[in-house]
Design a protein around this motif. Structure first.
Motif, PDB file in Angstrom:
ATOM      1  N   UNK A  55       0.804  -1.216   0.000  1.00  9.07           N
ATOM      2  CA  UNK A  55       0.000   0.000   0.000  1.00  9.07           C
ATOM      3  C   UNK A  55       0.836   1.264   0.000  1.00  9.07           C
ATOM      4  N   UNK A  56       2.145   1.120  -0.116  1.00  8.50           N
ATOM      5  CA  UNK A  56       3.023   2.289  -0.057  1.00  8.50           C
ATOM      6  C   UNK A  56       2.775   3.209  -1.262  1.00  8.50           C
ATOM      7  N   UNK A  57       2.512   4.447  -0.984  1.00  8.02           N
ATOM      8  CA  UNK A  57       2.297   5.458  -2.017  1.00  8.02           C
ATOM      9  C   UNK A  57       3.603   6.190  -2.270  1.00  8.02           C
ATOM     10  N   UNK A  58       3.810   6.659  -3.497  1.00  7.60           N
ATOM     11  CA  UNK A  58       5.010   7.460  -3.740  1.00  7.60           C
ATOM     12  C   UNK A  58       5.005   8.693  -2.842  1.00  7.60           C
ATOM     13  N   UNK A  59       6.189   9.072  -2.426  1.00 11.15           N
ATOM     14  CA  UNK A  59       6.295  10.210  -1.524  1.00 11.15           C
ATOM     15  C   UNK A  59       5.904  11.516  -2.208  1.00 11.15           C
ATOM     16  N   UNK A  60       6.164  11.616  -3.487  1.00  9.53           N
ATOM     17  CA  UNK A  60       5.871  12.835  -4.228  1.00  9.53           C
ATOM     18  C   UNK A  60       4.931  12.519  -5.389  1.00  9.53           C
ATOM     19  N   UNK A  61       3.709  13.084  -5.394  1.00  4.74           N
ATOM     20  CA  UNK A  61       2.770  12.813  -6.484  1.00  4.74           C
ATOM     21  C   UNK A  61       3.317  13.207  -7.862  1.00  4.74           C
ATOM     22  N   UNK A  62       4.198  14.214  -7.901  1.00  8.63           N
ATOM     23  CA  UNK A  62       4.784  14.612  -9.179  1.00  8.63           C
ATOM     24  C   UNK A  62       5.661  13.503  -9.745  1.00  8.63           C
ATOM     25  N   UNK A  63       6.341  12.765  -8.855  1.00  5.42           N
ATOM     26  CA  UNK A  63       7.157  11.639  -9.303  1.00  5.42           C
ATOM     27  C   UNK A  63       6.288  10.552  -9.918  1.00  5.42           C
ATOM     28  N   UNK A  64       5.167  10.272  -9.273  1.00  9.40           N
ATOM     29  CA  UNK A  64       4.252   9.262  -9.801  1.00  9.40           C
ATOM     30  C   UNK A  64       3.719   9.704 -11.160  1.00  9.40           C
ATOM     31  N   UNK A  65       3.355  10.971 -11.272  1.00  7.54           N
ATOM     32  CA  UNK A  65       2.837  11.513 -12.533  1.00  7.54           C
ATOM     33  C   UNK A  65       3.900  11.418 -13.623  1.00  7.54           C
ATOM     34  N   UNK A  66       5.118  11.779 -13.284  1.00 10.68           N
ATOM     35  CA  UNK A  66       6.232  11.717 -14.231  1.00 10.68           C
ATOM     36  C   UNK A  66       6.511  10.277 -14.657  1.00 10.68           C
ATOM     37  N   UNK A  67       6.465   9.359 -13.703  1.00 14.47           N
ATOM     38  CA  UNK A  67       6.680   7.946 -14.022  1.00 14.47           C
ATOM     39  C   UNK A  67       5.603   7.421 -14.968  1.00 14.47           C
ATOM     40  N   UNK A  68       4.352   7.788 -14.702  1.00 15.90           N
ATOM     41  CA  UNK A  68       3.254   7.355 -15.574  1.00 15.90           C
ATOM     42  C   UNK A  68       3.389   7.959 -16.973  1.00 15.90           C
ATOM     43  N   UNK A  69       3.761   9.230 -17.026  1.00 16.74           N
ATOM     44  CA  UNK A  69       3.967   9.878 -18.319  1.00 16.74           C
ATOM     45  C   UNK A  69       5.049   9.129 -19.108  1.00 16.74           C
ATOM     46  N   UNK A  81       0.496  14.579 -18.646  1.00 20.40           N
ATOM     47  CA  UNK A  81       1.396  15.560 -19.247  1.00 20.40           C
ATOM     48  C   UNK A  81       2.076  16.422 -18.201  1.00 20.40           C
ATOM     49  N   UNK A  82       3.366  16.692 -18.395  1.00 23.51           N
ATOM     50  CA  UNK A  82       4.021  17.660 -17.517  1.00 23.51           C
ATOM     51  C   UNK A  82       3.467  19.057 -17.791  1.00 23.51           C
ATOM     52  N   UNK A  83       3.856  20.013 -16.982  1.00 26.97           N
ATOM     53  CA  UNK A  83       3.323  21.367 -17.125  1.00 26.97           C
ATOM     54  C   UNK A  83       3.579  21.962 -18.500  1.00 26.97           C
ATOM     55  N   UNK A  84       4.754  21.732 -19.046  1.00 31.66           N
ATOM     56  CA  UNK A  84       5.092  22.302 -20.348  1.00 31.66           C
ATOM     57  C   UNK A  84       5.833  21.261 -21.190  1.00 31.66           C
ATOM     58  N   UNK A  85       5.077  20.388 -21.890  1.00 34.94           N
ATOM     59  CA  UNK A  85       5.735  19.349 -22.686  1.00 34.94           C
ATOM     60  C   UNK A  85       6.605  19.964 -23.786  1.00 34.94           C
ATOM     61  N   UNK A  86       7.620  19.238 -24.181  1.00 37.40           N
ATOM     62  CA  UNK A  86       8.557  19.733 -25.187  1.00 37.40           C
ATOM     63  C   UNK A  86       7.925  19.754 -26.574  1.00 37.40           C
ATOM     64  N   UNK A  87       8.562  20.482 -27.455  1.00 35.46           N
ATOM     65  CA  UNK A  87       8.138  20.494 -28.852  1.00 35.46           C
ATOM     66  C   UNK A  87       8.246  19.118 -29.475  1.00 35.46           C
TER      67      UNK A  87
END
Length: 134
Positions: free
Chosen positions: A25-39, A69-75
């Motif tokens: 049940x361990x959740x990632x410490x930083x939701x941004x890391x989880x979002x980045x990993x999923x991306x 998506x990250x805040x500002x995806x690359x071209x």
């Protein structure tokens, strides 16, 4: 000694169960890391499908990727998106994506060439109208 051994086994079994439950049940410490990993996971899947010419699966993976998506995806991300949509003959979404790529990197000449090929696809598909894009 037997009593101490019994107590030790009970305690260690309880600790092992708690440890296993904690790992499950361990959740990632930083939701941004989880979002980045999923991306990254979905983007890499989309690339693999695209490279193996499974364009419909690439589109499905890309749409999952878009949820993270990250805040500002690359071209480059938007240019790849346009390639996937173009291969699926979704020219209006391809145009939208390549325009986003151009906005992020206006000096990247390859993006303008890609845009021309998208327009060529639109030209060769005269039955598709603006009303059909959604």
């Amino acid at each position: 000694i037997l009593l101490a051994l019994s107590v030790y086994l009970v305690v260690s079994n309880t600790n092992n169960k708690q440890l296993k439950a904690g790992l499950q049940t361990k959740k990632p410490e930083n939701p941004k890391d989880e979002r980045s990993d999923n991306f990254s996971k979905w983007y890499n899947s989309a690339l693999q499908y695209y490279n193996s010419k499974e364009y419909d699966l690439a589109r499905t993976a890309l749409e999952k990727c878009n949820q993270y998506l990250p805040e500002d995806p690359s071209g480059d991300f938007w240019a790849f998106s346009s390639d996937v949509y173009k291969q699926n003959k979704d020219y209006f979404r391809a145009l939208d994506s390549i325009n986003k790529a151009i906005l992020r990197s206006p000096n990247e000449s390859l993006y303008y060439i890609k845009k021309a090929f998208i327009y060529e696809g639109l030209y060769l598909q005269p039955h598709q109208t603006i009303d059909e894009k959604n």
